[in-house]
Enzyme design. Structure first.
Site, mmCIF file in Angstrom:
data_model
loop_
_atom_site.group_PDB
_atom_site.id
_atom_site.type_symbol
_atom_site.label_atom_id
_atom_site.label_comp_id
_atom_site.label_asym_id
_atom_site.label_seq_id
_atom_site.Cartn_x
_atom_site.Cartn_y
_atom_site.Cartn_z
ATOM 1 N N ASP A 1 0.855 -1.185 0.000
ATOM 2 C CA ASP A 1 0.000 0.000 0.000
ATOM 3 C C ASP A 1 0.895 1.241 0.000
ATOM 4 O O ASP A 1 2.098 1.148 0.227
ATOM 5 C CB ASP A 1 -0.924 0.016 1.231
ATOM 6 C CG ASP A 1 -0.192 -0.385 2.497
ATOM 7 O OD1 ASP A 1 0.995 0.005 2.644
ATOM 8 O OD2 ASP A 1 -0.773 -1.075 3.342
ATOM 9 N N ASP B 1 1.436 4.876 1.697
ATOM 10 C CA ASP B 1 1.055 5.746 2.811
ATOM 11 C C ASP B 1 1.571 7.148 2.550
ATOM 12 O O ASP B 1 2.744 7.344 2.229
ATOM 13 C CB ASP B 1 1.633 5.211 4.122
ATOM 14 C CG ASP B 1 1.052 3.843 4.469
ATOM 15 O OD1 ASP B 1 -0.181 3.697 4.363
ATOM 16 O OD2 ASP B 1 1.815 2.931 4.814
ATOM 17 N N ASP C 1 8.799 3.692 13.622
ATOM 18 C CA ASP C 1 9.386 2.568 14.353
ATOM 19 C C ASP C 1 10.838 2.278 13.963
ATOM 20 O O ASP C 1 11.748 2.377 14.771
ATOM 21 C CB ASP C 1 8.504 1.312 14.272
ATOM 22 C CG ASP C 1 8.026 0.972 12.865
ATOM 23 O OD1 ASP C 1 8.446 1.645 11.907
ATOM 24 O OD2 ASP C 1 7.245 0.013 12.727
HETATM 25 P P1 ATP Z 1 3.808 -2.990 5.122
HETATM 26 O O1 ATP Z 1 2.810 -2.033 4.522
HETATM 27 O O2 ATP Z 1 4.730 -3.628 4.164
HETATM 28 O O3 ATP Z 1 3.153 -3.958 6.021
HETATM 29 P P2 ATP Z 1 4.734 -0.654 6.500
HETATM 30 O O4 ATP Z 1 6.105 -0.310 7.021
HETATM 31 O O5 ATP Z 1 4.183 0.226 5.446
HETATM 32 O O6 ATP Z 1 4.789 -2.160 6.054
HETATM 33 P P3 ATP Z 1 2.392 0.022 7.953
HETATM 34 O O7 ATP Z 1 1.753 -0.708 9.066
HETATM 35 O O8 ATP Z 1 1.672 0.185 6.667
HETATM 36 O O9 ATP Z 1 3.779 -0.685 7.733
HETATM 37 O O10 ATP Z 1 2.789 1.458 8.520
HETATM 38 C C1 ATP Z 1 3.257 2.516 7.713
HETATM 39 C C2 ATP Z 1 4.362 3.273 8.430
HETATM 40 O O11 ATP Z 1 3.846 3.856 9.630
HETATM 41 C C3 ATP Z 1 5.535 2.428 8.880
HETATM 42 O O12 ATP Z 1 6.469 2.236 7.862
HETATM 43 C C4 ATP Z 1 6.091 3.243 10.022
HETATM 44 O O13 ATP Z 1 6.855 4.328 9.581
HETATM 45 C C5 ATP Z 1 4.835 3.785 10.667
HETATM 46 N N1 ATP Z 1 4.313 2.884 11.710
HETATM 47 C C6 ATP Z 1 3.364 1.929 11.580
HETATM 48 N N2 ATP Z 1 3.134 1.300 12.727
HETATM 49 C C7 ATP Z 1 3.957 1.867 13.632
HETATM 50 C C8 ATP Z 1 4.180 1.675 15.029
HETATM 51 N N3 ATP Z 1 3.518 0.745 15.692
HETATM 52 N N4 ATP Z 1 5.097 2.468 15.623
HETATM 53 C C9 ATP Z 1 5.758 3.426 14.951
HETATM 54 N N5 ATP Z 1 5.590 3.647 13.650
HETATM 55 C C10 ATP Z 1 4.705 2.894 12.988
HETATM 56 MG MG MG Z 2 2.280 0.174 4.537
#
Ligand code: ATP
Ligand code: MG
Length: 451
Positions: free
Chosen positions: A59, A61, A135
């Site tokens: 996705d 963001d 994170d």
């Molecule tokens: P994927 O979409 O591949 O699962 P992602 O890194 O994009 O991985 P998401 O859950 O979509 O994970 O979150 C988007 C972004 O928001 C992360 O990359 C991170 O920067 C931030 N984020 C998400 N969850 C947390 C958390 N629990 N603590 C701190 N930052 C977070």
């Molecule tokens: Mg994501």
């Protein structure tokens, strides 16, 4: 007193190599509209990381300096969601782009629990404040739509290049703020093949018990991300490695500690099968893999009741009740899934019993009522696939599986029987059951097979 602003590294477009054609049309639409309205517009997180690793992002963001209400006002189909963090979902049919406003403010502005867990965090800020709330460094790269540059405050670029997961700031503090970050670490290790830096790994040891306080609904959401991302088997191994699996499925973790090879055999089959199906873009249903994860624990409980001389079907029902009750306390698996897990489980001994001693080659007309009843069951196909996986690991005779298979020829000619987790057509792509068997009982099929 004047405080220096952190100076980020800036990676230009020819160096990072991300081109607009790699972004989704909907992401571009959102970024463009924010930009045209005078707001900043960045892609952030997993999508930037994945593009740099040559992966297709799950996705996109978006992060901006526009406040949630301002974002919502720019789009026809947008809604503000969330309490802990207020974010905007911009909807495009089935697709959705998540738009977050930069977070900031000093630490006093953030509401925390006694353990340091963040309860509410809706103070807005600038990009150079937002970055410290993310994170891992590899998840904190910002792609600026205005000039196609990547902004990097935390040396995330190096981590992506070298394959490292490094918590931003002090790992123990950051895990205390949100213990789910430890589960995310296991997930990203599996997904990306990254390794934890020593500090990021070490703090898990002291912080993992904090996962006990996480709401079961959040743990369910996280479990789905872990097991339905196309890297379920690798993630399972990482959860074991980091000693985190017990915070999702305690009984399963105990059994694995006692008898790993036997318990893990079916799980490996099911999780690898799930990963293959996701690779092939075939639908998967979480109930099937959850039924597989918990099967050994369920069987143990059933054995216990059988030893108490409880009648076989009742022993199974009692074991299902116990198993699901204990599981949903930890991980809030919704009812629509537990209903199907129960059906898959309950049908197992019935399929075994009704096939025992029966020859392959028996015409359909020669089946008895009980066998026809099973064959006509709405979830027969799922239960049979489960049975055949059990036969592949030697838990059920191959003839039992062959007996039922002859009445259920491969439906999906492309995937055939080589992909074991074929589920009924009633399943939709994202694990939602579109059509459920008509049931009068509160629990479907509880009495199935009882006279
Ligand atoms: P994927 O979409 O591949 O699962 P992602 O890194 O994009 O991985 P998401 O859950 O979509 O994970 O979150 C988007 C972004 O928001 C992360 O990359 C991170 O920067 C931030 N984020 C998400 N969850 C947390 C958390 N629990 N603590 C701190 N930052 C977070
Ligand atoms: Mg994501």
């Amino acid at each position: 007193m004047f405080q220096d602003k952190p100076i980020p590294a800036v990676i230009s477009s020819p160096v990072h190599g991300i081109v607009p054609s790699q972004l989704s049309d909907h992401a571009i639409n959102v970024l463009q509209r924010l930009h045209d309205s005078g707001f900043s517009a960045y892609l952030v997180g997993g999508c930037v990381r994945d593009l740099l690793r040559g992966l297709r992002p799950k996705d996109f963001d978006v992060v901006t300096d526009a406040k949630p209400e301002q974002v919502r006002a720019l789009f026809r189909h947008a809604r503000i969601i969330g309490r802990r963090f207020r974010i905007v979902h911009v909807l495009f049919g089935h697709d959705m782009i998540e738009v977050t406003t930069f977070r900031g403010g000093d630490d006093d502005a953030v509401r925390r629990s006694e353990q340091g867990r963040i309860l509410r965090d809706n103070v807005f800020g600038n990009i150079d404040e937002d970055v410290w709330r993310r994170d891992f460094a590899c998840n904190a790269l910002y792609y600026n739509f205005a000039n196609a540059e990547i902004v990097d405050y935390v040396q995330g670029w190096q981590d992506v290049e070298t394959g490292h997961l490094r918590v931003i700031g002090d790992p123990a503090t950051r895990y205390r703020e949100d213990p789910v970050r430890m589960l995310r670490a296991a997930r990203f290790m599996a997904k990306l093949g990254f390794t934890l830096t020593p500090e990021t790994a070490a703090a898990i040891h002291e912080c993992r018990p904090l996962l006990k306080d996480i709401a079961s609904a959040r743990l369910f959401d996280e479990s789905i991300k872990i097991f339905q991302g196309g890297y379920a088997w690798a993630a399972f191994l990482q959860l074991r490695e980091l000693n985190l699996l017990g915070y999702l499925f305690a009984g399963l973790d105990d059994l694995l500690n006692r008898d790993y090879d036997r318990v893990a055999a079916l799980i490996e089959k099911i999780l690898r099968g799930t990963d293959e199906r996701i690779q092939l873009q075939l639908p998967v249903n979480p109930a099937f893999l959850l039924a597989g994860l918990l099967w050994a624990d369920l069987s143990r409980r059933r054995e216990h009741w059988l030893h108490q001389r409880v009648e076989a079907d009742t022993a199974m029902e009692l074991a299902c009740d116990e198993m699901l009750e204990a599981t949903v306390r930890q991980v809030a698996i919704p009812r629509r899934l537990t209903d199907l897990m129960r059906v898959i489980w309950v049908l197992q001994p019935q399929l075994e019993r009704e096939a025992s001693g029966k020859a392959v080659g028996m015409p359909l007309s020669a089946l008895n009522d009980e066998q026809k009843h099973l064959l006509a069951h709405a979830w027969f196909r799922a239960a049979l696939d489960f049975l055949c996986l059990r036969s592949e690991i030697g838990e059920v005779a191959q003839t039992t599986c062959a007996f039922w298979r002859q009445y259920a020829p491969a439906r999906d000619k492309d995937s055939g029987e080589t992909v074991p987790t074929t589920l009924p057509e009633d399943f939709a792509a994202h694990g939602h059951i579109q059509r459920r068997p008509r049931q009068r009982n509160r629990r479907p099929n509880r009495n199935l097979g009882r006279n």
